[in-house]
Design a protein around this motif. Sequence first.
Motif, short mmCIF file in Angstrom:
data_model
loop_
_atom_site.label_atom_id
_atom_site.label_comp_id
_atom_site.label_asym_id
_atom_site.label_seq_id
_atom_site.Cartn_x
_atom_site.Cartn_y
_atom_site.Cartn_z
N GLY A 1 0.82 -1.22 0.00
CA GLY A 1 0.00 0.00 0.00
C GLY A 1 0.85 1.25 0.00
N THR A 2 0.16 2.36 0.03
CA THR A 2 0.86 3.64 -0.09
C THR A 2 0.87 4.44 1.20
OG1 THR A 2 -1.21 4.57 -0.87
CG2 THR A 2 0.38 3.90 -2.53
N ARG A 3 -0.03 4.11 2.11
CA ARG A 3 -0.10 4.96 3.32
C ARG A 3 0.99 4.62 4.33
NH1 ARG A 3 -5.47 4.00 2.68
NH2 ARG A 3 -5.58 2.63 4.47
N GLY A 4 1.28 3.32 4.48
CA GLY A 4 2.27 2.93 5.48
C GLY A 4 3.60 3.65 5.31
N PRO A 5 4.25 3.45 4.18
CA PRO A 5 5.53 4.13 3.95
C PRO A 5 5.40 5.65 4.02
CG PRO A 5 5.16 2.38 2.36
CD PRO A 5 3.90 2.53 3.14
N ARG B 1 5.37 6.68 7.52
CA ARG B 1 6.70 6.55 8.10
C ARG B 1 7.61 7.69 7.64
NH1 ARG B 1 8.10 1.10 6.25
NH2 ARG B 1 5.92 0.63 6.64
N ALA B 2 7.51 7.99 6.35
CA ALA B 2 8.36 9.06 5.82
C ALA B 2 7.98 10.40 6.42
CB ALA B 2 8.22 9.11 4.29
N ARG C 1 6.55 10.93 9.36
CA ARG C 1 7.01 10.94 10.75
C ARG C 1 8.51 11.24 10.82
NH1 ARG C 1 7.68 11.89 15.35
NH2 ARG C 1 7.76 10.45 17.11
N ARG C 2 9.22 10.61 9.90
CA ARG C 2 10.67 10.83 9.86
C ARG C 2 10.99 12.30 9.59
NH1 ARG C 2 15.58 8.41 8.78
NH2 ARG C 2 16.87 9.60 7.33
N GLU C 3 10.26 12.89 8.66
CA GLU C 3 10.51 14.30 8.36
C GLU C 3 10.17 15.20 9.54
OE1 GLU C 3 12.17 16.06 6.07
OE2 GLU C 3 12.77 14.01 5.59
N GLU C 4 9.11 14.84 10.24
CA GLU C 4 8.75 15.61 11.44
C GLU C 4 9.87 15.57 12.46
OE1 GLU C 4 3.92 14.77 11.11
OE2 GLU C 4 5.07 14.01 12.82
N THR C 5 10.42 14.36 12.66
CA THR C 5 11.50 14.23 13.63
C THR C 5 12.72 15.04 13.17
OG1 THR C 5 10.73 12.02 14.20
CG2 THR C 5 12.95 12.61 14.86
N ARG C 6 13.03 14.95 11.89
CA ARG C 6 14.16 15.74 11.37
C ARG C 6 13.93 17.23 11.61
NH1 ARG C 6 17.86 14.06 7.14
NH2 ARG C 6 17.41 16.00 6.06
N ALA C 7 12.71 17.66 11.37
CA ALA C 7 12.42 19.09 11.58
C ALA C 7 12.56 19.46 13.05
CB ALA C 7 11.00 19.40 11.09
N GLN C 8 12.11 18.55 13.92
CA GLN C 8 12.24 18.81 15.35
C GLN C 8 13.72 18.90 15.76
OE1 GLN C 8 10.74 15.66 17.79
NE2 GLN C 8 10.91 16.84 19.70
N ILE C 9 14.51 18.01 15.20
CA ILE C 9 15.95 18.04 15.48
C ILE C 9 16.56 19.37 15.06
CG2 ILE C 9 18.16 17.04 14.78
CD1 ILE C 9 16.74 14.30 14.63
N LEU C 10 16.16 19.84 13.87
CA LEU C 10 16.74 21.09 13.38
C LEU C 10 16.30 22.28 14.24
CD1 LEU C 10 16.42 20.52 9.52
CD2 LEU C 10 18.44 20.27 10.97
N ASP C 11 15.04 22.24 14.69
CA ASP C 11 14.56 23.31 15.57
C ASP C 11 15.39 23.36 16.85
OD1 ASP C 11 12.63 24.18 13.88
OD2 ASP C 11 10.94 23.28 14.93
N LEU C 12 15.61 22.18 17.44
CA LEU C 12 16.39 22.15 18.67
C LEU C 12 17.84 22.55 18.41
CD1 LEU C 12 14.84 19.00 20.33
CD2 LEU C 12 14.86 21.33 21.24
#
Lengths: 218, 218
Positions: free
Chosen positions: A11-15, A18-19, A21-32
């Motif tokens: 399917g298309t939603r799972g990946p 995940r992607a 969520r990964r981008e959100e975490t990356r953005a959070q890392i950059l903010d910090l």
Amino acid sequence: MPESGRGPGQGTRGPDRRARRREETRAQILDLAVAIMTDEGVAGLSMASLARALSIQPPSLYKYFPSRMAVYDELFRQGQLANLEALRSGMRGAAPGMDAVAAGMEAAGRWAVSHPVLAQLLFWRPVPGFQPTADAFAPALEIVDQLRRALRDAAAAGQVHPDAASDQGMAVLSTLHFGMLSQHLANDVGSDWDHGRYTRLHHQLIAMFVSAYPPAAR
Amino acid sequence: MPESGRGPGQGTRGPDRRARRREETRAQILDLAVAIMTDEGVAGLSMASLARALSIQPPSLYKYFPSRMAVYDELFRQGQLANLEALRSGMRGAAPGMDAVAAGMEAAGRWAVSHPVLAQLLFWRPVPGFQPTADAFAPALEIVDQLRRALRDAAAAGQVHPDAASDQGMAVLSTLHFGMLSQHLANDVGSDWDHGRYTRLHHQLIAMFVSAYPPAAR
DNA sequence: GTCTATAGGACGATAGAC
DNA sequence: GTCTATCGTCCTATAGAC
């Protein structure tokens, strides 16, 4: 329980999720990262301090960025993009020609003043060993292009001399712009755009540029 | 062998020699510090690398400088003094007024371009945690004073408007000067003064300043 | 993608012998 | 004023279990 979507037809939603969520975490890392650089200095960012701020262990960070320099590079790239977007946005709201130049540079300047840590990373060389990749640097070239095109418009409209769009004219304009920003970042951070000792010179500096390249008499 | 000068009447040469030797060593340490900063970045200086360059052990360094920040502070102080001396020297060789302003700023700019690492330390904030002491910063204030006085002379001679020596005029002048130097340091290090894309704008920038503050009609 | 564990250093600075 | 020895801390990055 049906197969939960794994395998070839997963399917298309799972990946995607995940992607995302990964981008959100990356953005959070950059903010910090920006927050840490604000406290410790632009060159004072470490993967360990970043992990502490995230309440994770340092090794986990490397799932998102392969190295400390990769963090700086992404900050640089996104900073350049945001600065370019500010310039474009400012230019769109003004008449073509010198109005667009002035409005674009003011918008870019306002962005820089409200993101002083990123501005230092973009405009100075404060981090030993860091050099932006060509990809991260690309938006900076686009900024120069945008301004040069607007200056050609201004020259075509008889607002300035065609030499304003020459290499030398661009060097003068960038000297005025980054001189104002450098002085602000080094001596007057904390003041906002409208009250800074240097930023408030913006209109005067633009006027000086126009006076230096007056339109040829017709 | 006679007593070699120890005791109450130990004379004046012994301590002088010791003090001189000490100053020579300090100067050598600072020279090597600049070399390391050239290679590793301004913020990349460490006591350990400094000791390696001197072929001594790190603890010995602390006999000459009490901390890493003290090394930066002395570099900052001597850099500011050298920059001030360049300004004064340039001004002395020119007629009072705008000639002195232009000649002084050119001399100071030439000094900065030929000492790029020190210039970064003086004009930017590249070292996390380092803030110059008031003593080390004093020459920078003297530079502003010297320029302001020369601008008053220029105004009295009818070369520029009296507002050129106002706070705003000084902000404009420093924006032009440090803008040129910042652009050079960030984008054109390696070029010398006479061939740099930005440094060669010096005369034009001075002319723009004069145009921005034309003398009041008499 | 999180963790533990750890390699493998570098660093700033001090104690104390000589 | 030089050294050895060392403290205590911080760091980047990797290996490998779960």
